[in-house]
Enzyme design. Structure first.
Site, PDB file in Angstrom:
ATOM      1  N   GLN A  79       2.043   5.309  -7.120  1.00  0.00           N
ATOM      2  CA  GLN A  79       0.788   5.471  -6.191  1.00  0.00           C
ATOM      3  C   GLN A  79       1.028   5.802  -4.870  1.00  0.00           C
ATOM      4  OE1 GLN A  79      -2.399   5.718  -7.026  1.00  0.00           O
ATOM      5  NE2 GLN A  79      -1.839   5.418  -9.158  1.00  0.00           N
ATOM      6  N   SER A  80       2.086   6.681  -4.774  1.00  0.00           N
ATOM      7  CA  SER A  80       2.400   7.318  -3.357  1.00  0.00           C
ATOM      8  C   SER A  80       1.154   8.048  -2.948  1.00  0.00           C
ATOM      9  CB  SER A  80       3.903   7.912  -3.387  1.00  0.00           C
ATOM     10  OG  SER A  80       3.975   8.653  -2.147  1.00  0.00           O
ATOM     11  N   ASN A  81       0.884   7.734  -1.604  1.00  0.00           N
ATOM     12  CA  ASN A  81       0.054   8.814  -1.072  1.00  0.00           C
ATOM     13  C   ASN A  81       0.707   9.958  -0.306  1.00  0.00           C
ATOM     14  OD1 ASN A  81      -2.420   7.006  -0.930  1.00  0.00           O
ATOM     15  ND2 ASN A  81      -0.981   5.877   0.291  1.00  0.00           N
TER      16      ASN A  81
END
Ligand SMILES: *Cc1c(COP(=O)(O)O)cnc(C)c1O
Length: 348
Positions: A79-81
């Site tokens: 879930q890396s931005n």
């Protein structure tokens, strides 16, 4: 007189974000905590839902373009931005984008793997590569380098955005500039701040803000809230990145060392990307008192750290505090099942 940040000018930069981002008062949440609270809205940088990585990517992608790259490679948590925004920035520049997704959160469900940032990565047309051993930065970077070599063999001009600390902290330059930006916004309203609070992960936002503040003569504490590792490791990391950034902009004279690095981990357990009661309370207070949305991985934890500092007296009652909202909002949907579970237990 030379400008205090003139050393930044030699680093190539492209404009990706809407800056200056707003500086908003948060009177209801501030009153509930007994402080004067201001929010720097870096969740409003624009670009595909925005966030702090937009300012960082202005320098990475500036470097990529200056080197003639046509393909960007980056690694991060599922879930890396950062990877989502690297994909967005690469697309705006007409570049290809390869993303390596690390399995860092062991209680992840199907939503976690498909919704939120992952959905956006796919909408942006990124090529996704799984990486099972999520806690080893050097191994993640090495795998990315191997991928870059194979793409180069096929004729691409790859540019790797590294995770580990063995590469220059270019992204931190974005926050060296942001520090000046927010102090200017305060000055326009006739005040400064007694302290700054931000999430501290890769450490580039924290270190960049710290260097930016000291470089323009601002001495207030920059409270980093650990979201990734414990405070002793994080302090060392921030100190190292800050020293590198100061040297890069020819401001080694500001003489930062570990004693000027404030990192705390009271609200970090049980670890990266996992909810706890302090995060739930922070998300709930911000939403219900201020309609300010926080994410479960970074800004919810950073606000929980701010609340803990107020309650322990480390942030004094009545002081004027700047909270850096670093974005991360797509993750709310990836954590939807876990958040809903908590909301329905609250109702019952
Ligand atoms: C990456 C990230 C952070 C942490 O910033 P670093 O510069 O990596 O320390 C904080 N908030 C959000 C939303 C992020 O995506």
């Amino acid at each position: 007189m030379p400008r205090p940040l003139a050393g930044i000018d030699r680093f190539p930069r492209i404009r990706l974000g809407h800056v200056p981002t707003p500086l908003d008062a948060a009177p209801n949440l501030g009153a509930a905590l007994g402080i004067e609270l201001w929010i720097k809205r870096d969740d409003c940088t624009g670009l595909a839902f925005g966030g702090n990585k937009v300012r960082q990517l202005e320098f990475y992608l500036g470097d990529a373009r200056a080197r003639g790259a046509d393909t960007v490679l980056i690694t991060g948590a599922v879930q890396s931005n950062f990877v989502r925004l690297a994909a967005a920035g690469a697309r705006q520049l007409g570049m290809d984008i390869h993303i390596q997704l690390e399995e860092r959160v062991d209680d992840a469900d199907d939503l976690h793997r498909a919704s939120g940032n992952v959905l956006l990565d796919r909408l942006l047309g990124a090529t996704l590569h799984p990486f099972p051993a999520g806690e080893d930065e050097a191994a993640a970077d090495a795998a990315l380098e191997r991928l870059a070599r194979s793409l180069a063999d096929e004729g691409a001009k790859p540019y790797v955005i590294h995770l580990g600390v063995d590469h220059p902290p270019l992204g931190g330059l974005g926050y060296v500039l942001a520090a000046g930006e927010v102090m200017e916004q305060g000055r326009a309203r006739g005040f400064g701040f007694d302290g700054v609070v931000c999430a501290s992960g890769s450490a580039l936002t924290h270190a960049g803000t710290l260097v930016g503040m000291r470089a323009i003569g601002e001495a207030m504490p920059v409270h980093g809230i650990c979201v990734r590792r414990d405070r002793s490791l994080q302090r060392r990391r921030v100190a190292r990145r800050a020293a590198e950034l100061a040297a890069m902009i020819d401001r080694a004279d500001i003489g930062l060392d570990e004693s000027d690095v404030d990192a705390s981990d009271e609200v970090h357990a049980p670890g990266y990307g996992k909810l706890n009661d302090a995060i739930r309370e922070a998300i709930s207070m911000a939403a219900r008192l201020e309609a300010l949305l926080l994410d479960p991985v970074y800004t919810g934890k950073a606000m929980a750290g701010l609340i803990a500092h107020v309650r322990s007296g480390r942030i004094r009652a009545g002081s004027r505090v700047l909270f850096l909202h670093t974005g991360g909002l797509p993750a709310i949907f990836a954590y939807g099942a876990r958040l809903e579970h908590w909301l329905s237990s609250e109702d019952g």
